[in-house]
Motif scaffolding. Structure first.
Motif, short mmCIF file in Angstrom:
data_model
loop_
_atom_site.label_atom_id
_atom_site.label_comp_id
_atom_site.label_asym_id
_atom_site.label_seq_id
_atom_site.Cartn_x
_atom_site.Cartn_y
_atom_site.Cartn_z
N GLN A 261 -45.32 -97.30 -25.93
CA GLN A 261 -45.31 -96.22 -26.92
C GLN A 261 -46.24 -96.53 -28.09
O GLN A 261 -46.92 -95.64 -28.61
CB GLN A 261 -43.88 -95.98 -27.41
CG GLN A 261 -42.96 -95.38 -26.37
CD GLN A 261 -41.58 -95.05 -26.92
OE1 GLN A 261 -41.39 -94.92 -28.12
NE2 GLN A 261 -40.61 -94.91 -26.04
N GLU B 215 -49.77 -95.98 -26.89
CA GLU B 215 -50.08 -94.55 -26.81
C GLU B 215 -50.32 -93.93 -28.19
O GLU B 215 -51.08 -92.97 -28.33
CB GLU B 215 -48.94 -93.83 -26.09
CG GLU B 215 -48.86 -94.18 -24.61
CD GLU B 215 -47.54 -93.81 -23.96
OE1 GLU B 215 -47.40 -94.02 -22.74
OE2 GLU B 215 -46.64 -93.33 -24.68
N ALA B 216 -49.68 -94.51 -29.21
CA ALA B 216 -49.82 -93.97 -30.56
C ALA B 216 -51.02 -94.53 -31.32
O ALA B 216 -51.63 -93.84 -32.13
CB ALA B 216 -48.54 -94.22 -31.36
N THR B 217 -51.35 -95.81 -31.05
CA THR B 217 -52.37 -96.48 -31.86
C THR B 217 -53.56 -97.01 -31.07
O THR B 217 -54.52 -97.49 -31.65
CB THR B 217 -51.75 -97.66 -32.63
OG1 THR B 217 -51.39 -98.71 -31.70
CG2 THR B 217 -50.51 -97.24 -33.40
N GLU C 256 -41.27 -99.29 -36.19
CA GLU C 256 -42.37 -98.41 -36.56
C GLU C 256 -43.57 -99.27 -36.95
O GLU C 256 -43.43 -100.23 -37.72
CB GLU C 256 -41.98 -97.52 -37.73
CG GLU C 256 -43.11 -96.64 -38.25
CD GLU C 256 -42.75 -95.92 -39.53
OE1 GLU C 256 -43.65 -95.25 -40.09
OE2 GLU C 256 -41.59 -96.02 -39.98
#
Length: 261
Positions: A49, A52-54, A150
């Motif tokens: 995840q 995929e975000a960064t 996060e």
């Protein structure tokens, strides 16, 4: 872009009957089928995840015998980019400190690693200390037992769950974290992912290739050893209570006698 390394472990099947080796009382891993530890699947999912975000890439790191390849393949089929397998008979019987040292040494060979993610504890040992030990070896900040994570630029924020409550914690990359079972729900490998994993060859490292001297790891130099075992006694027959109008009283008397109430 965040390059993540995920620590995984190949553990005996939870449903199998585990046995100890007769000669050194270590867990006989060859006697039962194994699989990737469930908490490690969640660690892999969290890394994916983040990727995929960064952006970045996900590398799997595992220490174990030949059969540990099954766990590595599962992680690769979920979407990890590559894998490192520490595979050396000298690791047999290593305690948590030795295992952490070998993993920390292997992490030193990975270029550009910014974040290390592990499960909070393995089901076959439950020491729950290896991630913190690795952090000490590498002098990295560590956030442990997280139920939420996060990544915000160079900053990590997480929620640590304890018996006393929930704590908000923060660290700066590079860092190591461990996650609990509430962190996410791991994805199922897709057919495409399974086929792609078959084309990925894990890098295999021995103690010599890691520069770890003979005797540093393994049963003979472990801080703790099992010197004997006693088989679990067979389950005794239960006590039957016939209700003749006073069943509740008899049950209460039994529970009181067992100091349950």
């Amino acid at each position: 872009m965040t390059n993540v390394v995920v620590l995984i472990k190949h553990v005996p099947d939870y449903a199998a009957e585990w046995e100890l080796s007769a000669d050194d009382y270590t867990l006989d891993r060859a006697a039962v089928d194994g699989l990737i530890d469930e908490i490690n699947e969640r660690a892999v999912e969290e890394a994916l995840q983040i990727k995929e975000a960064t952006g970045g890439e996900v590398t799997i790191l595992c220490a174990g015998p030949d059969k540990a390849t099954d766990a590595i393949r599962k992680a690769l089929s979920m979407g990890a980019d590559k894998a490192i397998h520490i595979n050396d008979p000298a690791m047999h019987g290593s305690d948590a400190i030795q295992t952490a040292y070998a993993l920390a040494t292997a992490l030193g060979t990975v270029e550009g690693v910014e974040l290390v993610i592990a499960g909070n504890e393995a089901t076959d040992g439950r020491a729950g200390a290896v991630p913190a030990m690795i952090a000490e070896y590498l002098e990295l900040p560590h956030l442990t037992h997280l139920r939420k994570l996060e990544v915000d630029g160079e900053t990590l924020r997480g929620e640590r769950e304890t018996d006393e409550g929930i704590y908000n914690v923060e660290a700066t990359l590079p860092a190591i974290v461990s996650v609990n079972e509430k962190i996410n729900e791991p994805r199922f490998p897709s057919f495409k992912g399974i086929m792609a994993a078959k084309k990925k060859t894990p890098e295999v490292l021995t103690m010599a290739e890691l520069g770890i001297e003979d005797g540093t790891v393994g049963l003979e130099n472990a801080a703790s050893q099992v010197t004997g075992v006693t088989p679990k006694p067979p389950r005794a027959a239960g006590e039957r209570v016939t209700d003749e109008g006073d069943g509740g009283v008899k049950v209460a008397e039994y529970l009181s006698g067992q100091k349950i109430i």
